[in-house]
Structure formats: C-alpha cells, structure tokens
Design an enzyme around this catalytic site. Structure first.
Site, PDB file in Angstrom:
ATOM      1  N   TYR A   8     -13.833 -43.474  71.777  1.00 21.54           N
ATOM      2  CA  TYR A   8     -13.678 -44.203  73.043  1.00 21.54           C
ATOM      3  C   TYR A   8     -13.699 -43.250  74.228  1.00 21.54           C
ATOM      4  O   TYR A   8     -13.054 -42.192  74.210  1.00 21.54           O
ATOM      5  CB  TYR A   8     -12.348 -44.951  73.075  1.00 21.54           C
ATOM      6  CG  TYR A   8     -12.282 -46.120  72.124  1.00 21.54           C
ATOM      7  CD1 TYR A   8     -13.202 -47.162  72.186  1.00 21.54           C
ATOM      8  CD2 TYR A   8     -11.268 -46.183  71.177  1.00 21.54           C
ATOM      9  CE1 TYR A   8     -13.120 -48.239  71.316  1.00 21.54           C
ATOM     10  CE2 TYR A   8     -11.175 -47.264  70.309  1.00 21.54           C
ATOM     11  CZ  TYR A   8     -12.106 -48.289  70.384  1.00 21.54           C
ATOM     12  OH  TYR A   8     -12.011 -49.345  69.521  1.00 21.54           O
ATOM     13  N   ARG A  60      26.618 -41.726  77.796  1.00 26.56           N
ATOM     14  CA  ARG A  60      25.806 -42.762  77.147  1.00 26.56           C
ATOM     15  C   ARG A  60      26.751 -43.867  76.685  1.00 26.56           C
ATOM     16  O   ARG A  60      26.739 -44.945  77.251  1.00 26.56           O
ATOM     17  CB  ARG A  60      24.996 -42.163  75.984  1.00 26.56           C
ATOM     18  CG  ARG A  60      24.068 -43.167  75.318  1.00 26.56           C
ATOM     19  CD  ARG A  60      23.084 -42.530  74.352  1.00 26.56           C
ATOM     20  NE  ARG A  60      23.724 -41.854  73.215  1.00 26.56           N
ATOM     21  CZ  ARG A  60      23.046 -41.335  72.193  1.00 26.56           C
ATOM     22  NH1 ARG A  60      21.716 -41.410  72.170  1.00 26.56           N
ATOM     23  NH2 ARG A  60      23.680 -40.720  71.200  1.00 26.56           N
ATOM     24  N   MET A  62      -6.783 -46.574  67.311  1.00 23.92           N
ATOM     25  CA  MET A  62      -5.620 -47.203  66.673  1.00 23.92           C
ATOM     26  C   MET A  62      -5.530 -46.858  65.184  1.00 23.92           C
ATOM     27  O   MET A  62      -4.438 -46.605  64.667  1.00 23.92           O
ATOM     28  CB  MET A  62      -5.677 -48.719  66.863  1.00 23.92           C
ATOM     29  CG  MET A  62      -4.410 -49.426  66.414  1.00 23.92           C
ATOM     30  SD  MET A  62      -4.464 -51.204  66.637  1.00 23.92           S
ATOM     31  CE  MET A  62      -4.467 -51.359  68.412  1.00 23.92           C
ATOM     32  N   LYS A  79      19.762 -42.660  60.623  1.00 21.52           N
ATOM     33  CA  LYS A  79      19.313 -43.783  61.462  1.00 21.52           C
ATOM     34  C   LYS A  79      17.794 -43.766  61.573  1.00 21.52           C
ATOM     35  O   LYS A  79      17.141 -42.777  61.218  1.00 21.52           O
ATOM     36  CB  LYS A  79      19.965 -43.668  62.843  1.00 21.52           C
ATOM     37  CG  LYS A  79      19.579 -42.395  63.601  1.00 21.52           C
ATOM     38  CD  LYS A  79      20.441 -42.180  64.851  1.00 21.52           C
ATOM     39  CE  LYS A  79      20.134 -40.849  65.502  1.00 21.52           C
ATOM     40  NZ  LYS A  79      21.018 -40.574  66.655  1.00 21.52           N
TER      41      LYS A  79
HETATM   42  C1  LIG Z   1      21.314 -39.170  66.500  1.00 20.81           C
HETATM   43  C2  LIG Z   1      22.680 -38.638  66.640  1.00 20.81           C
HETATM   44  C3  LIG Z   1      23.067 -37.464  65.966  1.00 20.81           C
HETATM   45  C4  LIG Z   1      22.097 -36.569  65.238  1.00 20.81           C
HETATM   46  O1  LIG Z   1      21.443 -35.734  66.173  1.00 20.81           O
HETATM   47  P1  LIG Z   1      20.466 -34.562  65.701  1.00 20.81           P
HETATM   48  O2  LIG Z   1      20.113 -33.846  66.940  1.00 20.81           O
HETATM   49  O3  LIG Z   1      19.279 -35.240  65.087  1.00 20.81           O
HETATM   50  O4  LIG Z   1      21.205 -33.741  64.719  1.00 20.81           O
HETATM   51  C5  LIG Z   1      24.403 -37.096  66.028  1.00 20.81           C
HETATM   52  N1  LIG Z   1      25.296 -37.816  66.732  1.00 20.81           N
HETATM   53  C6  LIG Z   1      24.938 -38.925  67.418  1.00 20.81           C
HETATM   54  C7  LIG Z   1      25.948 -39.673  68.200  1.00 20.81           C
HETATM   55  C8  LIG Z   1      23.614 -39.363  67.418  1.00 20.81           C
HETATM   56  O5  LIG Z   1      23.272 -40.447  68.120  1.00 20.81           O
END
Ligand SMILES: *Cc1c(COP(=O)(O)O)cnc(C)c1O
Length: 376
Positions: free
Chosen positions: A268, A136, A317, A37
């Site tokens: 800056y 979550r 930036m 992802k």
């Molecule tokens: C992002 C994610 C992972 C991977 O987590 P890592 O700590 O990067 O290995 C696994 N499961 C879910 C549900 C996630 O959202």
C-alpha cells in the site's frame, strides 16, 4: 497447530522458569509475585503462571477479576492479587474465587465485607494500596490510614498487605523513586503507630526489584522481567538484564516469493521504489497480529535464513513484504523470525519498540489473538 497456520508465537516456558528462579534468588528473602495480567503480557497467563510458580513465584497478580477467574478455572490455587480495586458489583466473584483484592476506598472495603457475609465465607485477605506519587490509583497517605483502620475493624476482612507502585523506577538515576520509598515508609510507620500492621509490604515492579534492593520489602511484583525483557533498553544492558532470557519469539513461514523489477514499489502506498531488482518474500503476518504498521516506514527488519532483511513496504493487516535483495535462495515455506533468534542474529521486542516509538510492553501485549501460542 491447525494445518495451514502460517504465523505463531513460541513461548519458552523454561525461560519463564529460569527468569522466575533468577528473580526469586535475587530478591530473597522477599517473595516473588508473577504479574500475569493481559494474558501474561501476550504469552498466555495460565502457562506462564504455572511456570512462574515452578520457578519459585509464590504469588500471582492480574488486573481484572476476569483474569483471576481464568487462573482459578485452570486449577491454579496460588494467591492472586488484583492490582486495582474491583468494581463493587464484582466483589461476590472476588470472594467466590478467593482472589485478593486491592482496596483504597470505603465503598470498596464495605463491598468486600458484605460479599464475605453474603457468601458465608471465611475472612478474606485484602491489600490496601497507597498512592505515593504515581497518581493512578490508591489512597492518599491519610486515606490509607482510614481504609486500613476500616479493614482491620471488620471481622470479615484480614489486613494482608499494604503496597504502593513506582512511576519512574525504570530510570534509576531519577531521585523520585527514593522519594516514593520515603513516603511509603512514612505511611508504614504511621499505620504501625496506630497499631495497624499488615502481613506483607510491597512496592517494586520489575525495575524496582532490579534496581532498588532496599525497596523489595516482603514481595516484588514482576511482570516484564519474568518474560525475560528488561523494563528499559538501558536496563537490558546491565548485568542483571543480561541474565534474563526472552521467553517469546514470533515466527512465520514465507507464503509466496516473486521477483520485482527495479523502480517498482510494493505494498500500500507504493512508498519506496526498489533501487534494484529484488526477490520479495510475502509473509502472512500483519498489524492485526501485532506487527506495528509503523515498522514499514521506520526500517523494520525480519530474519530469514539467518540474515536480517528489511521490510519492502507498508505492513498490511495480514501480510508483510520482505526485501531479500538478490538472494534467490529464499523460498515459500522458509521460516521467518520477527522477534527472536535465528542463527547468530536476534531481533528483540525493544528493537521493534524503539523503531516505532513505543515500549516493549506494548509490543508484547499487542500480539494478536489469532496468533497461536506454541509452548516449549
Ligand atoms: C503491571 C504492574 C506491575 C508489573 O510491572 P512490570 O514493569 O511489568 O514488572 C507491577 N505492579 C503493578 C501495580 C502493575 O500494574
């Protein structure tokens, strides 16, 4: 690389293959799901997915349907798990792309089944997510039974998996991961008693896969470890953490060099007057590229000529300024390492993260879209 490009990320796909193979060997006979992802945590999802599969991953996972579409468009046909329930109006795409949706609501189950009928497609494998304490997403323990039953009752769907997600596996000293495992096992037993048996069970992220062998079940979902970065600084110091190879380095070239007199300050805010006259190098990479602004006030360093050099003022930036002290040998065109190795020195994503009060994940995902990726 476009002519004139002055900052880039190098992604070592050999390191991705090595990390995938290391994780696959560690967790076997469980399988490895490579989490790609967020553009493969800033490394590029397609290249990472291919390398992970070469290294032994059998599954991929993404957050969004759009991210799954990118993988399919590039010809990747491995199973792709969506880590949250897709929106109802995206289910048609899920079916067309043969992604594996995670489901935890009745509406989701119904939408998935309807999309299969509408497409005249073969039954779609889906995974049910149970929330065991992170809160979550996911069905409650009782809800999971209802959702799983609903999946199993529909000829359009296949109950391909049941899974959960850990909240604190990156600190193995905490007892809560054990509690989540017990809750997950109870749900599995409850479903089993009702005749509901998914093909795959999975619970572990990277931290779980490394630190909780009994929780590996049939598949582990590894993101951060695949990229060669430990889930926490403490885990980086373990034997397993040390076997991972960081895949990404962030590099640039000095664009301009000047001498600045003692008592003058740079960038800056003119925050810190120089105690003595210094060579100050300008490097064309800034917070828009993912260099945290706070590194300028919390002691950020870069490597030039194999030596650590402090930032001389605020990160801007598009550019940073580096205090090269009395070293007049630093020249425009010299290579700068922001994250990675140069000679015997190394700066890690965790070095940056701890300096600015965040986690290595955010540093990696924060590398901006205008930083080109070079694959080696
Ligand atoms: C992002 C994610 C992972 C991977 O987590 P890592 O700590 O990067 O290995 C696994 N499961 C879910 C549900 C996630 O959202």
């Amino acid at each position: 690389m476009l002519a004139g490009r002055r900052a880039w990320a190098e992604v070592d796909l050999g390191a991705i293959r090595h990390n995938a193979a290391t994780l696959a060997a560690l967790v076997g006979p469980a399988g490895l799901c490579a989490v790609v992802k967020a553009g493969g945590y800033g490394h590029g999802s397609v290249a990472v997915a291919r390398a992970a599969i070469e290294g032994g991953a059998s599954w991929l996972a993404v957050a969004l349907v759009e991210e799954g579409e990118v993988l399919r468009r590039h010809g990747i046909d491995a199973p792709v798990l969506l880590l949250s329930e897709p929106p109802v109006d995206a289910m048609g795409d899920v079916v067309a792309l043969t992604l594996t949706p995670t489901l935890y609501t009745e509406e989701g189950v119904e939408a998935a089944a309807k999309a299969v009928v509408a497409a005249g497609a073969a039954p779609l494998s889906v995974h049910v997510k149970v929330d065991t304490g992170m809160h979550r997403v996911g069905a409650s323990a009782e809800g999971a039974l209802v959702v799983a039953r609903s999946v199993a009752d529909r000829p359009e769907l296949v109950f391909g998996g049941l899974w959960t997600h850990f909240a604190v596996a990156d600190d193995p000293s905490l007892p809560f991961t054990g509690e989540q495992c017990a809750r997950f096992d109870a749900v599995v037993a409850h479903l089993g008693a009702a005749g509901l048996r998914p093909s795959l069970l999975h619970a572990c992220n990277s931290a779980g896969a490394l630190a909780f062998p009994a929780a590996r079940h049939d598949l582990v979902r590894c993101g951060i470890a695949l990229y060669g970065v430990a889930p926490s600084p403490a885990m980086a110091a373990t034997d397993l953490g040390a076997r991972l190879r960081p895949a990404l380095s962030l590099r640039a070239r000095v664009s301009y060099v000047k001498q600045v007199a003692a008592g003058e300050a740079v960038s800056y805010g003119l925050r810190r007057p120089l105690e003595r006259a210094a060579t100050v190098a300008t490097v064309p990479v800034g917070y828009a590229d993912g260099v945290p602004w706070r590194l300028g006030v919390t002691g950020g360093e870069v490597l030039i000529g194999g030596r650590r050099r402090p930032l001389a003022g605020s990160v801007t930036m598009d550019q940073i300024l580096v205090d090269c002290g009395d070293d007049t040998g630093v020249l425009a065109g010299d290579e700068v390492v922001l994250i990675g190795r140069q000679g015997t020195e190394q700066i890690t994503a965790w070095d940056w993260a701890t300096k600015v009060g965040t986690i290595a994940y955010e540093i990696l995902c924060g590398i901006g879209p205008r930083v080109p990726k070079l694959y080696a």
